[in-house]
Design an enzyme around this catalytic site. Structure first.
Site, PDB file in Angstrom:
ATOM      1  N   SER A   1     -11.161  -0.708  -0.893  1.00 30.58           N
ATOM      2  CA  SER A   1      -9.848  -0.767  -0.249  1.00 30.58           C
ATOM      3  C   SER A   1      -9.962  -1.173   1.211  1.00 30.58           C
ATOM      4  CB  SER A   1      -9.152   0.598  -0.320  1.00 30.58           C
ATOM      5  OG  SER A   1      -8.733   0.898  -1.621  1.00 30.58           O
TER       6      SER A   1
ATOM      7  N   ASP B   1       0.838  -1.200   0.000  1.00 27.91           N
ATOM      8  CA  ASP B   1       0.000   0.000   0.000  1.00 27.91           C
ATOM      9  C   ASP B   1       0.868   1.243   0.000  1.00 27.91           C
ATOM     10  OD1 ASP B   1      -2.369   1.792   0.892  1.00 27.91           O
ATOM     11  OD2 ASP B   1      -3.270  -0.203   0.858  1.00 27.91           O
TER      12      ASP B   1
ATOM     13  N   HIS C   1      -3.603   5.900   3.877  1.00 27.05           N
ATOM     14  CA  HIS C   1      -4.343   4.748   3.345  1.00 27.05           C
ATOM     15  C   HIS C   1      -3.842   3.427   3.919  1.00 27.05           C
ATOM     16  CE1 HIS C   1      -5.962   1.985   0.244  1.00 27.05           C
ATOM     17  NE2 HIS C   1      -6.850   2.944  -0.006  1.00 27.05           N
TER      18      HIS C   1
END
Length: 463
Positions: free
Chosen positions: A340, A92, A123
């Site tokens: 996600s 990521d 994220h």
């Protein structure tokens, strides 16, 4: 068993496009044949930081369990397994160190020259928290597999660009960009597998329209996921992609109930990778709190299962707090939602299953999670696949897979109950005999009455 669609044999190692159409149309496409030995070229691109790191809203911790975590009922699984012994690679934007991630491991930086524990985008830290955040007293939040360990590999970041490359500009004139591609993702997957990851979470997706084709570089990505699964026995979990954002601009059509036997690969509008490598990837769509598919969740014939992807809370990227809202590059507030963040719930479930059943292969684990999901009415569809995951069922259900023996070593043997004493049937036998005797006497009485009735009738007639 996993729902496998028929693959078309290709003569070349590129994506087949059998019907070229204009923007918005659909083409028959399938992934290129996969060679697990295809190594991506070494990336020598020099990268520089162009934008500041994103921040997030600080949310105070408390005893309330977040809705998604409560709905999936991870707490019911933890007395059985908490994911101990599992290494979950998070490919990521990096994962920031956090008090709730005591076992965080640095898997390297494929963006700059720092480490995998640098996160400029928030994220990756959010994803890692949903998987492996430890429990602490007084907090209702936890990762789904709190005893698993996170291996962070930074593969992409919106804060960086290739050196000397002009920034992209959006419709509002804002500078946008970022670094990371299918080749660096393939490198990250191989690195994760080689580093001993038992689960690999990819909350990223590369999208192209079917008319454009995915490009030759995608072969490296297909090779990497096959390598991870077949060579290192790792389970690869990938997000389905968010329709309407980034490159995933066209939604794939739903299954037509009037054509139950139709090959859905013939109607694909948007290709999503690595999600479409269905034999080697557990692809995750998003659902809302009421169980309906999220509007933003990209559908496709490769979707396997679904998990909550909206209204989520996870770890703050730069403090010891939690967050449910991040800030975009331009300062706009963005709630934590998307496929996600549905994918890490599935990765946590995989970690729980692998910890409980270490003898199962990667593909058996994938099949087990599909088999125990709460299926839609039609059994499978392009939005939620086999249905919403059920962590407790995945860990406890009796699901024989390809002859694999389910380990029962943690079960507790108990003595059998003593044999029950034979029932005393004497009262019943006496009652039956008495009833039979009375019945026989009644029949004899009726039969004996017939001559008397005839004599009485004859005497009456003589009068």
């Amino acid at each position: 068993m996993r729902r496998r669609l028929i693959r078309v044999v290709l003569a070349t190692a590129v994506v087949a496009v059998t019907a070229a159409v204009g923007q918005g149309g659909a083409s028959a496409v399938v992934p290129a044949p996969v060679d697990a030995g295809l190594i991506p070229p070494k990336d020598s691109t020099k990268v520089e930081k162009r934008r500041p790191c994103k921040d997030a809203v600080r949310v105070p911790d408390g005893p309330d369990v977040p809705v998604a975590q409560r709905d999936l009922d991870f707490q019911s699984v933890w007395p059985i397994t908490r994911g101990a012994g599992q290494i979950v690679a998070v490919i990521d934007t990096g994962v920031s160190p956090h008090p709730r991630l005591p076992g965080l491991m640095d898997g390297g930086d494929l963006v700059g020259t720092e480490t995998g524990t640098v996160d400029c985008d928030a994220h990756g830290t959010l994803v890692a928290g949903l998987i492996g955040a430890a429990q602490v007293p007084g907090s209702g939040f936890s990762g789904g597999a709190p005893d698993s360990r996170i291996l962070s590999i930074r593969q992409t970041s919106s804060a960086y660009n290739a050196a000397g490359q002009a920034d992209q500009v959006d419709n509002a004139g804002n500078s946008v960009g970022g670094y990371g591609n299918v080749a660096t993702m393939a490198t990250a997957i191989r690195r994760a597998a080689d580093s001993g990851a038992t689960v690999i979470n990819i909350s990223e997706v590369a999208c192209k329209t079917a008319a454009e084709g995915i490009g030759d570089g995608d072969r490296y990505l297909g090779s990497a996921v096959k390598y991870a699964v077949t060579v290192h026995n790792a389970v690869v979990v990938a997000a389905a992609g968010n329709f309407g954002s980034g490159e995933c601009k066209l939604q794939n059509p739903a299954h037509d109930p009037l054509r139950p036997g139709a090959d859905l690969w013939d109607s694909v509008s948007t290709i999503a990778s690595p999600a479409w490598y269905d034999d080697y990837v557990l692809t995750v769509g998003s659902v809302e709190a009421n169980g309906s598919p999220s509007e933003f969740s990209l559908a496709g014939p490769w979707v396997d299962v679904a998990a909550p992807g909206s209204g989520l809370t996870s770890l703050h990227p730069s403090t010891g707090d939690l967050t449910n809202t991040t800030y975009g590059v331009q300062g706009n507030a963005e709630p934590v939602k998307g496929t996600s963040f549905a994918a890490p719930y599935v990765s946590a479930t995989v970690a729980l299953v692998r910890s409980r059943f270490p003898q199962l292969s990667a593909q058996q684990v994938m099949a087990r999670i599909e088999a125990t999901a709460h299926a839609p009415a039609e059994g499978w569809n392009t939005s939620v696949g086999h249905g919403i995951i059920d962590p407790l069922a995945a860990v406890t259900a009796d699901v024989p897979l390809d002859g694999a023996t389910v380990d029962q070593s943690t079960s507790v043997a108990v003595e059998a109950l003593p044999a029950a004493a034979p029932p005393d049937r004497r009262p019943r036998n006496i009652a039956v005999a008495a009833t039979g005797t009375l019945g026989a006497l009644l029949v004899l009485g009726v039969l004996a009455s017939f001559p008397l009735r005839r004599r009485f009738q004859s005497a009456t007639d003589r009068r």
